[in-house]
Design an enzyme around this catalytic site. Structure first.
Site, PDB file in Angstrom:
ATOM      1  N   ASP A  46      18.932 -11.130 -21.253  1.00  0.00           N
ATOM      2  CA  ASP A  46      18.907 -12.395 -22.003  1.00  0.00           C
ATOM      3  C   ASP A  46      20.314 -13.003 -22.022  1.00  0.00           C
ATOM      4  O   ASP A  46      20.516 -14.114 -22.523  1.00  0.00           O
ATOM      5  CB  ASP A  46      18.313 -12.221 -23.414  1.00  0.00           C
ATOM      6  CG  ASP A  46      19.094 -11.248 -24.273  1.00  0.00           C
ATOM      7  OD1 ASP A  46      20.039 -10.613 -23.770  1.00  0.00           O
ATOM      8  OD2 ASP A  46      18.744 -11.109 -25.467  1.00  0.00           O
ATOM      9  N   ASP A  85      14.600  -8.248 -19.948  1.00  0.00           N
ATOM     10  CA  ASP A  85      15.050  -8.126 -21.326  1.00  0.00           C
ATOM     11  C   ASP A  85      14.061  -8.814 -22.259  1.00  0.00           C
ATOM     12  O   ASP A  85      13.569  -9.908 -21.947  1.00  0.00           O
ATOM     13  CB  ASP A  85      16.407  -8.844 -21.457  1.00  0.00           C
ATOM     14  CG  ASP A  85      17.410  -8.045 -22.238  1.00  0.00           C
ATOM     15  OD1 ASP A  85      17.053  -6.993 -22.800  1.00  0.00           O
ATOM     16  OD2 ASP A  85      18.584  -8.477 -22.269  1.00  0.00           O
ATOM     17  N   LYS A 115      13.457  -4.088 -21.574  1.00  0.00           N
ATOM     18  CA  LYS A 115      14.547  -3.527 -22.373  1.00  0.00           C
ATOM     19  C   LYS A 115      14.557  -4.213 -23.726  1.00  0.00           C
ATOM     20  O   LYS A 115      14.300  -5.418 -23.804  1.00  0.00           O
ATOM     21  CB  LYS A 115      15.901  -3.750 -21.682  1.00  0.00           C
ATOM     22  CG  LYS A 115      17.081  -3.328 -22.543  1.00  0.00           C
ATOM     23  CD  LYS A 115      18.401  -3.379 -21.791  1.00  0.00           C
ATOM     24  CE  LYS A 115      19.104  -4.709 -21.796  1.00  0.00           C
ATOM     25  NZ  LYS A 115      19.379  -5.289 -23.131  1.00  0.00           N
ATOM     26  N   GLU A 117      16.666  -4.109 -27.797  1.00  0.00           N
ATOM     27  CA  GLU A 117      17.848  -3.643 -28.536  1.00  0.00           C
ATOM     28  C   GLU A 117      17.449  -2.963 -29.845  1.00  0.00           C
ATOM     29  O   GLU A 117      16.521  -3.405 -30.517  1.00  0.00           O
ATOM     30  CB  GLU A 117      18.752  -4.846 -28.865  1.00  0.00           C
ATOM     31  CG  GLU A 117      19.272  -5.560 -27.641  1.00  0.00           C
ATOM     32  CD  GLU A 117      20.168  -6.751 -27.976  1.00  0.00           C
ATOM     33  OE1 GLU A 117      20.479  -6.972 -29.166  1.00  0.00           O
ATOM     34  OE2 GLU A 117      20.540  -7.468 -27.021  1.00  0.00           O
ATOM     35  N   GLU A 184      26.282   0.144 -24.995  1.00  0.00           N
ATOM     36  CA  GLU A 184      27.261  -0.918 -24.721  1.00  0.00           C
ATOM     37  C   GLU A 184      28.472  -0.808 -25.648  1.00  0.00           C
ATOM     38  O   GLU A 184      28.327  -0.706 -26.881  1.00  0.00           O
ATOM     39  CB  GLU A 184      26.580  -2.285 -24.912  1.00  0.00           C
ATOM     40  CG  GLU A 184      27.538  -3.454 -24.722  1.00  0.00           C
ATOM     41  CD  GLU A 184      26.851  -4.800 -24.561  1.00  0.00           C
ATOM     42  OE1 GLU A 184      25.603  -4.850 -24.511  1.00  0.00           O
ATOM     43  OE2 GLU A 184      27.578  -5.807 -24.480  1.00  0.00           O
TER      44      GLU A 184
END
Ligand code: KIV
Length: 285
Positions: A46, A85, A115, A117, A184
């Site tokens: 994204d 994403d 994916k 978060e 990350e």
């Protein structure tokens, strides 16, 4: 042409210590070139919102944006493992929402995985997507969709308590069925412990080398993204300067009339120029 890698290949690469090469792409030509270069996995992040669409965060990116860009990447790299994403608010509200939106990404784009978060707080959502038969990559550490809560785009897990919390997040996401986790902007010692304690490939963007592979944002690697450069970026090219140079050279040629030259133009068919002169004469009479 190399066969498309699968989760089993990534597991094997992790076991053998063969590093996984992971890069973002948002469009067809870039995906084609990455496949040609032998990239193992492509993320349609994204980050498209910041790298291509001109937003100053990833928050405005929509499901439609992700579908359109992932389709383009899939067409460009048919033999590469592609991860789409999940954009902000496409999976946070409920496990049901998460399954519906992950399903849309997989079904409409041909992506191999999605994916999302977050750790413990989205573990149930990861479980729901994997139970529906889809592959999920987790994303921990600096999670751009919650940059507001984190106080900006800042390195994470620099103190022991936060590091421990991220390790718990990694455990929760792995137990929920994720096939891999991207971490990350965290210090390498934390990455090493997470990697050693996991049975799945842990991938890093700005989290050091103690893990199964590396991701970079293609616009950073190529030196195109101009707004800021995170500490962890290595630029392998300076395309921004190359592009401005090319645009300036074109402008100069057009202004002084040295572009186009004959070789850039089309000739008329043989004898047709003379015939046109005759036709114009007749037309005037
Ligand atoms: O969107 C993206 O490219 C990402 C990276 C920042 C990891 O999620």
């Amino acid at each position: 042409m190399a066969r498309k890698k699968t989760v089993l290949d990534f597991q094997k690469m992790r076991r053998n210590g063969d590093k996984i090469v992971f890069l973002t792409a948002y469009d067809h030509p870039t995906a084609m070139l990455e496949e040609r270069a032998g990239v193992d996995m492509i993320l349609v992040g994204d980050s498209v919102g910041m790298c291509l669409l001109g937003y100053d965060s990833t928050i405005p990116v929509t499901m439609d944006d992700m579908v359109r860009h992932t389709q383009a990447v899939r067409r460009g790299a048919p033999n590469t493992f592609v991860i789409a994403d999940m954009p902000f608010m496409s999976y946070q509200v409920s496990p049901e929402d998460a399954v519906v939106n992950a399903g849309r990404l997989i079904k409409e784009t041909g992506a191999d995985a999605v994916k999302l978060e977050g750790g413990q707080r989205v573990a149930e959502h990861v479980r729901a997507i994997t139970d529906a038969g889809m592959l999920v990559m987790g994303h921990l550490g600096l999670t751009p969709q919650s940059a507001g809560q984190l106080g900006g785009f800042k390195a994470q897990a620099r103190d022991a308590e936060t590091a421990l919390e991220i390790m718990k997040d990694a455990r929760a996401v792995e137990e929920a069925g994720a096939f891999s986790i991207l971490i990350e902007a965290i210090p390498p010692p934390v990455t090493r412990i997470i990697s050693e304690r996991s049975d799945i490939p842990i991938l890093s963007i700005g989290a050091g080398a103690n893990c199964a592979g590396q991701l970079l944002i293609v616009s950073d690697l190529l030196g195109i993204f101009q707004s800021f450069t995170p500490k962890f970026v290595k630029k392998y090219a300076d395309l921004a300067d190359d592009m401005v140079g090319a645009f300036e050279a074109y402008g100069e040629d057009v202004r002084k009339g040295s572009f186009p030259e004959t070789q850039h133009t089309y000739g008329m068919a043989s004898g047709e120029e003379d015939r046109l002169v005759e036709l114009l004469k007749d037309d005037e009479d």
